[in-house]
Design a protein around this motif. Structure first.
Motif, short mmCIF file in Angstrom:
data_model
loop_
_atom_site.label_atom_id
_atom_site.label_comp_id
_atom_site.label_asym_id
_atom_site.label_seq_id
_atom_site.Cartn_x
_atom_site.Cartn_y
_atom_site.Cartn_z
N THR A 87 34.11 13.08 56.21
CA THR A 87 34.37 14.39 56.81
C THR A 87 33.62 15.48 56.03
O THR A 87 33.12 15.24 54.93
N MET A 88 33.57 16.65 56.61
CA MET A 88 32.96 17.79 55.90
C MET A 88 33.75 18.11 54.63
O MET A 88 33.17 18.51 53.62
N ASP A 89 35.07 17.91 54.67
CA ASP A 89 35.91 18.11 53.48
C ASP A 89 35.51 17.14 52.37
O ASP A 89 35.43 17.53 51.20
N LYS A 125 29.12 19.10 61.97
CA LYS A 125 28.85 17.79 61.37
C LYS A 125 27.69 17.09 62.08
O LYS A 125 26.87 16.42 61.45
N ILE A 139 28.87 24.63 53.21
CA ILE A 139 28.16 23.64 54.05
C ILE A 139 27.86 24.26 55.42
O ILE A 139 26.75 24.14 55.93
N TYR A 140 28.85 24.95 55.96
CA TYR A 140 28.69 25.55 57.30
C TYR A 140 27.67 26.71 57.32
O TYR A 140 27.19 27.09 58.38
N SER A 190 32.74 24.74 48.54
CA SER A 190 33.64 24.96 49.67
C SER A 190 33.00 24.46 50.95
O SER A 190 31.77 24.39 51.06
N LYS A 191 33.84 24.15 51.91
CA LYS A 191 33.35 23.70 53.21
C LYS A 191 32.53 24.81 53.87
O LYS A 191 31.56 24.56 54.58
N LYS A 192 32.92 26.04 53.58
CA LYS A 192 32.23 27.20 54.14
C LYS A 192 30.75 27.21 53.73
O LYS A 192 29.87 27.58 54.52
N ALA A 197 32.29 18.36 50.80
CA ALA A 197 32.56 19.56 49.99
C ALA A 197 33.24 19.17 48.67
O ALA A 197 32.84 19.64 47.60
N ASN A 198 34.24 18.28 48.75
CA ASN A 198 34.97 17.83 47.55
C ASN A 198 34.05 17.10 46.58
O ASN A 198 34.10 17.31 45.37
N SER A 237 25.15 14.02 51.33
CA SER A 237 25.66 13.52 52.62
C SER A 237 25.01 12.18 52.99
O SER A 237 25.68 11.28 53.48
#
Length: 199
Positions: free
Chosen positions: A22-24, A44, A37-38, A33-35, A27-28, A9
């Motif tokens: 973005t968070m996407d 964010k 990160i969360y 997965s974005k999950k 993740a990409n 990041s």
């Protein structure tokens, strides 16, 4: 995993900006997965805060290592500048400026930490310079330390120094030269001239 997310990041925010990443995207880039990160960062804003503090801690540790070398105070200022520029050289999005605009609370918290760190470092530098007769003994150490910090922060203000007109490297060089010529003794100016000749 948390550390890997912070490192990736930091890289993305530095190059593309806090606003556009973005968070996407993160993740990409990481192939997760974005999950995931969360699981480590609530949102964010929390991730932005973690990356900002990560960069601050790394730079702080590097500055501490330079200060521990106890070199002559004029040389120390240039060594710190070189280290900071090396660490910020890939920043294409002026993170500090974006932080101030989009995440003002994080910016204020970071600025407080930077102030505390820099005041201590600059104060010690000034005191050593006076003791070694490289700086004039008539300078007001606390005043100069605060002025130096304020000037350094201003260099990153794009309203004052638009990045397309002023390169950060030149700004830093000019500011340090301006700072030192204002506080150096005759002996200090000789050291400064010698240093600039060898740069």
């Amino acid at each position: 995993m948390k550390d890997k997310i912070i490192i990736k990041s930091t890289d993305l925010f530095s190059n593309l900006g806090f606003k556009s990443v973005t968070m996407d995207d993160i993740a990409n880039e990481m192939g997760i997965s974005k999950k995931t990160i969360y699981q480590h960062f609530q949102n964010k804003t929390k991730l932005v805060e973690a990356t900002a503090m990560h960069v601050f801690e790394n730079i702080s540790k590097g500055i501490d290592c330079i200060c521990e070398l106890n070199t002559n105070p004029i040389n120390e200022i240039y060594e710190i500048k070189r280290f900071v520029m090396l660490n910020l050289k890939d920043e294409k999005s002026s993170p500090q400026y974006q932080l101030q605009k989009y995440y003002p609370k994080i910016y204020c918290s970071l600025k407080r930490k930077q102030f505390e760190k820099m005041i201590g470092c600059v104060t010690r530098n000034l005191e050593r310079g006076v003791t070694q007769k490289l700086y004039r003994d008539s300078i007001e150490v606390d005043f100069i330390a605060r002025l130096y910090f304020n000037g350094m922060i201003s260099l990153k203000d794009q309203d004052i120094f638009p990045r397309d007109t002023y390169a950060m490297q030149n700004l830093m060089n000019n500011y340090i030269d301006y700072h030192l010529r204002g506080i150096c003794s005759t002996k200090g100016l000789e050291t400064l001239t010698e240093l600039n000749t060898n740069l």
